[in-house]
Motif scaffolding. Structure first.
Motif, PDB file in Angstrom:
ATOM      1  N   ASP A   6      -7.628  -8.232   5.933  1.00  0.00           N
ATOM      2  CA  ASP A   6      -7.199  -6.829   6.011  1.00  0.00           C
ATOM      3  C   ASP A   6      -6.661  -6.470   7.394  1.00  0.00           C
ATOM      4  O   ASP A   6      -6.022  -5.429   7.560  1.00  0.00           O
ATOM      5  CB  ASP A   6      -8.361  -5.883   5.673  1.00  0.00           C
ATOM      6  CG  ASP A   6      -8.864  -6.090   4.244  1.00  0.00           C
ATOM      7  OD1 ASP A   6      -8.044  -6.494   3.401  1.00  0.00           O
ATOM      8  OD2 ASP A   6     -10.061  -5.869   3.988  1.00  0.00           O
ATOM      9  N   ASP A  65     -15.757   1.945  16.795  1.00  0.00           N
ATOM     10  CA  ASP A  65     -16.269   0.898  15.908  1.00  0.00           C
ATOM     11  C   ASP A  65     -15.800  -0.488  16.342  1.00  0.00           C
ATOM     12  O   ASP A  65     -16.547  -1.457  16.216  1.00  0.00           O
ATOM     13  CB  ASP A  65     -15.866   1.182  14.458  1.00  0.00           C
ATOM     14  CG  ASP A  65     -16.763   2.238  13.831  1.00  0.00           C
ATOM     15  OD1 ASP A  65     -17.803   2.551  14.441  1.00  0.00           O
ATOM     16  OD2 ASP A  65     -16.429   2.753  12.756  1.00  0.00           O
ATOM     17  N   TYR A 119     -18.603  -3.197  17.289  1.00  0.00           N
ATOM     18  CA  TYR A 119     -18.612  -4.467  16.568  1.00  0.00           C
ATOM     19  C   TYR A 119     -18.443  -5.644  17.535  1.00  0.00           C
ATOM     20  O   TYR A 119     -19.147  -6.650  17.439  1.00  0.00           O
ATOM     21  CB  TYR A 119     -17.530  -4.471  15.495  1.00  0.00           C
ATOM     22  CG  TYR A 119     -17.711  -5.607  14.520  1.00  0.00           C
ATOM     23  CD1 TYR A 119     -18.876  -5.713  13.764  1.00  0.00           C
ATOM     24  CD2 TYR A 119     -16.744  -6.586  14.364  1.00  0.00           C
ATOM     25  CE1 TYR A 119     -19.069  -6.761  12.892  1.00  0.00           C
ATOM     26  CE2 TYR A 119     -16.921  -7.641  13.485  1.00  0.00           C
ATOM     27  CZ  TYR A 119     -18.087  -7.719  12.751  1.00  0.00           C
ATOM     28  OH  TYR A 119     -18.273  -8.758  11.902  1.00  0.00           O
ATOM     29  N   PHE A 157     -11.989  -8.997  13.285  1.00  0.00           N
ATOM     30  CA  PHE A 157     -13.073  -8.239  12.654  1.00  0.00           C
ATOM     31  C   PHE A 157     -12.839  -7.963  11.177  1.00  0.00           C
ATOM     32  O   PHE A 157     -13.768  -7.918  10.399  1.00  0.00           O
ATOM     33  CB  PHE A 157     -13.292  -6.907  13.380  1.00  0.00           C
ATOM     34  CG  PHE A 157     -13.794  -7.091  14.772  1.00  0.00           C
ATOM     35  CD1 PHE A 157     -14.396  -8.289  15.153  1.00  0.00           C
ATOM     36  CD2 PHE A 157     -13.675  -6.088  15.703  1.00  0.00           C
ATOM     37  CE1 PHE A 157     -14.866  -8.480  16.432  1.00  0.00           C
ATOM     38  CE2 PHE A 157     -14.139  -6.267  16.994  1.00  0.00           C
ATOM     39  CZ  PHE A 157     -14.732  -7.462  17.364  1.00  0.00           C
ATOM     40  N   TYR A 158     -11.606  -7.706  10.813  1.00  0.00           N
ATOM     41  CA  TYR A 158     -11.377  -7.281   9.427  1.00  0.00           C
ATOM     42  C   TYR A 158     -10.733  -8.373   8.589  1.00  0.00           C
ATOM     43  O   TYR A 158     -10.305  -8.111   7.463  1.00  0.00           O
ATOM     44  CB  TYR A 158     -10.571  -5.978   9.397  1.00  0.00           C
ATOM     45  CG  TYR A 158     -11.306  -4.858  10.093  1.00  0.00           C
ATOM     46  CD1 TYR A 158     -12.493  -4.366   9.552  1.00  0.00           C
ATOM     47  CD2 TYR A 158     -10.869  -4.332  11.302  1.00  0.00           C
ATOM     48  CE1 TYR A 158     -13.207  -3.369  10.199  1.00  0.00           C
ATOM     49  CE2 TYR A 158     -11.579  -3.329  11.951  1.00  0.00           C
ATOM     50  CZ  TYR A 158     -12.748  -2.854  11.394  1.00  0.00           C
ATOM     51  OH  TYR A 158     -13.460  -1.877  12.029  1.00  0.00           O
ATOM     52  N   TYR A 193       0.792  -1.226   0.000  1.00  0.00           N
ATOM     53  CA  TYR A 193       0.000   0.000   0.000  1.00  0.00           C
ATOM     54  C   TYR A 193       0.829   1.283   0.000  1.00  0.00           C
ATOM     55  O   TYR A 193       0.320   2.344  -0.330  1.00  0.00           O
ATOM     56  CB  TYR A 193      -0.912   0.030   1.249  1.00  0.00           C
ATOM     57  CG  TYR A 193      -1.811  -1.152   1.382  1.00  0.00           C
ATOM     58  CD1 TYR A 193      -2.746  -1.458   0.390  1.00  0.00           C
ATOM     59  CD2 TYR A 193      -1.748  -1.977   2.505  1.00  0.00           C
ATOM     60  CE1 TYR A 193      -3.580  -2.551   0.515  1.00  0.00           C
ATOM     61  CE2 TYR A 193      -2.592  -3.070   2.642  1.00  0.00           C
ATOM     62  CZ  TYR A 193      -3.505  -3.360   1.646  1.00  0.00           C
ATOM     63  OH  TYR A 193      -4.331  -4.425   1.777  1.00  0.00           O
ATOM     64  N   GLU A 248     -12.222   4.902  15.448  1.00  0.00           N
ATOM     65  CA  GLU A 248     -11.694   3.542  15.227  1.00  0.00           C
ATOM     66  C   GLU A 248     -12.021   2.665  16.433  1.00  0.00           C
ATOM     67  O   GLU A 248     -12.486   1.535  16.298  1.00  0.00           O
ATOM     68  CB  GLU A 248     -10.170   3.576  15.061  1.00  0.00           C
ATOM     69  CG  GLU A 248      -9.672   4.377  13.882  1.00  0.00           C
ATOM     70  CD  GLU A 248     -10.137   3.816  12.563  1.00  0.00           C
ATOM     71  OE1 GLU A 248     -10.189   2.577  12.441  1.00  0.00           O
ATOM     72  OE2 GLU A 248     -10.473   4.616  11.668  1.00  0.00           O
TER      73      GLU A 248
END
Ligand SMILES: [Fe+2]
Lengths: 251, 394
Positions: free
Chosen positions: A217, A149, A153, A213-214, A29, A146
């Motif tokens: 990623d 969330d 979650y 959670f991700y 990235y 951040e």
């Protein structure tokens, strides 16, 4: 002798994952180092990407060289510092003004073996982790979305319903207060295994929330946060070592 | 003597016909009936006696024209920069019409400007511009603003520019805002048509309060900067990637999508940090919003932030799906150096998807039950790409 080797290998294993996470990030990235030279300094994009890639690969080279001379851990720390510093320079995210302090555990983690004395080893990690806890705590109190969330979650997975944002903000606020508190307590009660153990647990848990959670990623973000729990673990091992061997240095 | 006289006359005519600094028109939720006319003042006292006159569909010098006068205005002091903003609220405007307006103070008058309101009739042709990221290259920003001006001239049915965030690099610096607002004047056409602006917050708009002041978000009732802009039966769902994705915003998003889809609206989300990025890592929208987009079948999505041109293949449930898939367009090319998006070779850019390093704006045209989106680039009169979306049967 046994614990000396063990601590050293644990440190190197953790550090390896930390460097690799940043390296993959650079190639996949790009970082704010490249963004700074490309967007702010007007460099060609290829040159700015090359710069950060060379810098990332150097970190791995320094890692290898540090087995020979431990002073090579210093430029690795500088490497992590540069990533956080250019994040601060580029800005554009919540808490960007505090990022260097919030990342201090990551930045100073490589310095662990630079010091001969166990006391210095312990202090450098302690200051890093305490700073990370205190400044993440400040961000939480400021309502970092951040964290909000992650909490919402987490709650929704456990209780199968979404909590209100107001309640979540309040809870995150108090989580922030407790982070600051344990950060400060760890600096005062430096030999307390429970406090340092809590740092390790909380550092691990909050890092683990990312891949949970991700998914994919969240893997790199997890390994970037390795020092959040690796540093307290090493501190505990050092405390034990200091107790057992009556202040005999590990190296 | 005559020369001096002419000079004085000329000078006085200049002082009468004066520019109003950073003049702009803001639209939020109801672009058919409401607009805000805003400009910047150096001193609060300059506001005294300001008024705005406007007419609908007829210029003011035409016969039997009805002229409306607004003498009520609001002035607020900006958080940074020591300047003031003066705002006139134009409510109860007529849909699908041209609003001609003039501002005056006791010692100066503006030119006659105009802008268009959105149609209400879903069969009426409608066009919008989309774009984001103009944060750090003023010269290129002006090039893109000029391009958008040309597009407005060529496509008079354009109502507004829907922005995707990251207007400036440091949202706390008034000097950068000032430059941006100056550069935006380039979008005003030679016959004084203004391109209204629909705001969304990007990650570089770090000063929430200043952003909300500049775009009157609190006054519009959207202090958290998520809201729907209704352009006839096209609902632009503006979202805020700077705040919690899961809290109030998600709740609102779900009920909004449910409501809009049951009423048969076209649904187009617009937000800053991408779910399917060309360059960087995915934002939280991917985890927390995309499942809702897929559940309610949004038509396509606008994203910004990456500084590259992108069009994804249609994506559904993490895979390419030509029936149910959603196309993500973006991501930011209105005046920031464009990045090379080739790193990573992401799966969702396979044909008909693509990414390029190229400044761009999107032109959306709704006509006869379908929406055409074209990619407009500087230095070319031809669209770089064009795609057509047919209404989904949700
Ligand atoms: Fe951005």
């Amino acid at each position: 002798m046994q614990s000396k080797k063990m601590i050293k290998s644990i440190f190197y294993a953790f550090l390896f994952f930390q460097i690799m996470a940043s390296l993959i990030n650079i190639f996949k990235y790009g970082t704010d180092i490249g963004s700074y030279f490309f967007l702010t300094r007007g460099w060609a994009e290829d040159s700015s990407l090359l710069l950060e890639r060379v810098w990332g690969v150097s970190a791995i080279a320094f890692f290898a060289l540090s087995f020979w001379k431990r002073q090579f851990l210093i430029p690795i720390s500088l490497f992590f510092f540069s990533i956080s510093f250019f994040k601060y320079v580029q800005g554009g995210f919540f808490g960007s003004d505090l990022v260097v302090y919030a990342h201090l555990a990551r930045i100073v983690f490589p310095l662990f073996l630079v010091f001969k004395s166990d006391i210095y080893k312990k202090w450098v990690l302690l200051i890093g982790v305490a700073s990370t806890f205190i400044f993440h705590g400040i961000e939480a109190m400021m309502g970092n979305p951040e964290f909000l969330d992650l909490f919402i979650y987490f709650y929704s997975v456990i209780f199968k319903s979404f909590p209100s944002e107001q309640l979540s903000t309040q809870i995150i606020y108090w989580v922030g207060v407790s982070d600051i508190l344990v950060g400060v307590l760890a600096l005062i009660f430096r030999k307390n295994i429970f406090i340092i153990g809590y740092l390790a647990f909380w550092g691990f848990f909050t890092a683990l929330l990312r891949p949970i959670f991700y998914g994919q990623d969240g893997i790199i973000p997890f390994f970037e946060r390795v020092p959040h729990f690796a540093a307290p673990i090493l501190i505990i091992l050092l405390i034990k070592n200091l107790k057992n061997r009556n202040h005999r240095s590990l190296l | 003597m005559r020369t001096i006289f002419t000079f004085v006359l000329l000078l006085s005519s200049f002082s009468v016909m004066a520019e109003f600094k950073h003049l702009r028109v803001l639209m939020h939720s109801d672009p058919s009936h409401k607009a805000m006319v805003v400009y910047t003042l150096d001193k609060k006292k300059y506001a005294k006696g300001s008024e705005l006159v406007y007419s609908i569909n007829q210029k003011m010098d035409e016969k039997d024209v009805k002229i409306n006068k607004i003498t009520k205005y609001s002035v607020k002091s900006l958080k940074r920069g020591g300047k003031y903003l003066l705002k006139f609220d134009l409510n109860n405007l007529k849909e699908n019409s041209t609003v001609y307006f003039k501002i005056s103070t006791p010692n100066k008058t503006s030119k006659l400007y105009h802008f268009k309101t959105a149609p209400k009739d879903k069969n009426a042709p409608l066009a919008l511009l989309f774009g984001g990221d103009s944060r750090s290259d003023s010269a290129q920003r002006r090039v893109m603003n000029k391009k958008m001006k040309e597009l407005v001239v060529q496509n008079p049915e354009i109502i507004a520019l829907v922005f995707g965030g990251d207007m400036i690099e440091n949202g706390m610096k008034w000097s950068q805002w000032e430059k941006w607002l100056e550069d935006y004047q380039v979008t005003i056409t030679d016959d004084n048509r203004i391109l209204p602006f629909v705001p969304v917050r990007g990650n570089h708009e770090t000063d929430r309060k200043l952003f909300n002041q500049l775009f009157f978000m609190d006054e519009a009732g959207f202090e958290d900067v998520y809201y729907v802009s209704y352009f006839s039966d096209l609902a632009i769902i503006n979202l805020n990637t700077n705040i919690s994705h899961l809290g109030k915003q998600r709740k609102w998003l779900e009920s909004t999508l449910k409501d809009l889809s049951s009423k048969g609206y076209w649904m187009v989300p617009n937000y800053h940090r991408p779910a399917y990025p060309a360059v960087k890592s995915p934002g939280k929208a991917k985890k927390h919003w995309v499942p809702l987009f897929e559940k309610y079948g949004v038509d396509f999505v606008f994203e910004s932030d990456g500084h590259a041109l992108k069009r994804t293949a249609p994506i559904f449930n993490g895979e390419i799906n030509h029936q149910k898939g959603i196309v993500y367009l973006g991501e930011g090319g209105l005046g920031v150096r464009q990045r090379n998006p080739d790193r990573g070779n992401k799966w969702y850019f396979q044909s008909p998807g693509y990414t390029y390093s190229m400044h761009h704006a999107f032109l959306l045209r709704k006509k006869n039950g379908s929406i055409k989106v074209s990619v407009e680039v500087p230095d070319s009169n031809k669209s770089f790409d064009q795609m057509t979306f047919e209404k989904r049967n949700n």
